[in-house]
Write an enzyme that holds these catalytic residues in place. Sequence first.
Site, PDB file in Angstrom:
ATOM      1  CG  PHE A 193      -2.016   0.883   0.880  1.00 38.69           C
ATOM      2  CD1 PHE A 193      -2.980   0.752   0.058  1.00 38.69           C
ATOM      3  CD2 PHE A 193      -1.929   2.134   2.203  1.00 38.69           C
ATOM      4  CE1 PHE A 193      -3.911   1.883   0.029  1.00 38.69           C
ATOM      5  CE2 PHE A 193      -3.227   2.731   1.757  1.00 38.69           C
ATOM      6  CZ  PHE A 193      -4.111   2.940   0.756  1.00 38.69           C
ATOM      7  CG  ASP A 240      -0.758  -3.102   6.227  1.00 41.71           C
ATOM      8  OD1 ASP A 240      -1.680  -3.571   6.727  1.00 41.71           O
ATOM      9  OD2 ASP A 240      -0.658  -2.147   5.815  1.00 41.71           O
ATOM     10  CE1 TYR A 246     -10.242   1.848   6.541  1.00 36.15           C
ATOM     11  CE2 TYR A 246      -9.327   2.482   8.560  1.00 36.15           C
ATOM     12  CZ  TYR A 246      -9.292   2.363   7.207  1.00 36.15           C
ATOM     13  OH  TYR A 246      -8.283   2.885   6.708  1.00 36.15           O
ATOM     14  CE  LYS A 247      -8.218  -1.548   4.339  1.00 35.57           C
ATOM     15  NZ  LYS A 247      -8.790  -0.592   3.427  1.00 35.57           N
ATOM     16  NE  ARG A 282      -9.744  -2.133  -3.946  1.00 36.81           N
ATOM     17  CZ  ARG A 282      -9.390  -1.997  -2.783  1.00 36.81           C
ATOM     18  NH1 ARG A 282      -8.178  -2.456  -2.194  1.00 36.81           N
ATOM     19  NH2 ARG A 282      -9.711  -1.152  -1.819  1.00 36.81           N
TER      20      ARG A 282
END
Length: 422
Positions: free
Chosen positions: A128, A207, A232-233, A382
């Site tokens: 990321f 990560d 939060y995913k 995605r």
Amino acid sequence: MTVSNDLAYAEELDAQDTCAHFRERFLIEDDDLIYMDGNSLGRLPYATVDQSADLVRQQWGSRLIRSWNEGWFTAPERIGAKIASLIGAQADEVIVADSTSVNLFKLVVAALRFQVGRSQIVTDDLNFPSDLYILQGAIDMLDKQHQLQVVPSVDGIDGPVADLRARLDEQTALLTLSHTVFKSGYMYDMAALTSAAHDAGALVLWDLSHSVGAVPVDLNAANVDLAIGCTYKYLNGGPGAPAFLYIRRDLQERLINPLTGWMGQQNLFGFDLKYQPAPGLRRFLTGTPPVVSLSLIEPGVDLLREAGIEQLRAKSLRQSSYLIDLWEAELEPLGFTLKSPREQAYRGSHISLGHAEGLRIDLALINDMHVLPDFRAPDNIRLGITPLYTTYRDIHQTVQRLKHIVVERLYERYPTEAPIVT
């Protein structure tokens, strides 16, 4: 896998789904909206609505400052221990604090200071970008004594495993990677790469932002040193919810938090002017935790623990395989490319499809077709599969609506300029 393109087949798969009842535990106000972005922001659990009402009205409104001794103060450890059970860690090896980026910064600097005499950080170009920004900032702060080696992926999908291994040597201080890659969904063999790094004397930092709550992770079995991840995913903790960090137990008191603060002080109400780190993982706290957003993580984590990560992973793989088969039958002839691994062992819980008109197709999908995916440049649409609430019908209808957009050229209504948030 033999797949039928009929909607009836998707509905038959939903009827057989043993996880289907968990969808009822989420606030879903619009049954026609297909949400395929749980890999970016998870849905709102009903239990979180109840928790927020109690938190504001009772804990804050009635109990006031007494609530610090009634659960607020210990929330970072309590919720961290629950997350630990999802990632193969001990209860005292995970704590919730700060943002993913801040936690990454703390652990990177701690690791580099610990690895005296080693000057190399190894990562890949699938990581990321924010993680790379943090690495660059840490290098600057440490007076540019370290170099960042960014190993390129050959195809932009699969991790460059052989090349990463080749870069590991006596100068490697830290290997840090996203376990599940944010664009393609490629998933590394955590145990194998961790072992290779350790053979070279390097520490490893993973990560887990696109892994936790979606795929089985076993940090202890892989002997992982350090990890961070967001909530939060797939954990459904809410927008901007605090993140977590993991430090293997034997390293906790050997590493130094570079952001020392009140909450990490040994006796924080002694108000000593000299900092003394608290024992264990609490020393990696810094400031006062944001109690409201921190507390709202817990209901989503509880749901995942109830469902069981192995059961959810099995459903995720069935659904992603179903999506790939539909892509091959319906979308590949229309110019869509598969930008995620076919092999299940190396695939997380989202599928990326590429198309030359990817951005405009994404905008048409959102505005005309009532489907919410997300877009990652240059051409990645995605599609997040969140097995707690994603249905086979959702997947079938998403593919049919993608097909409709291209066949009818609906994307031509939209500009080529991207909105701020994609």
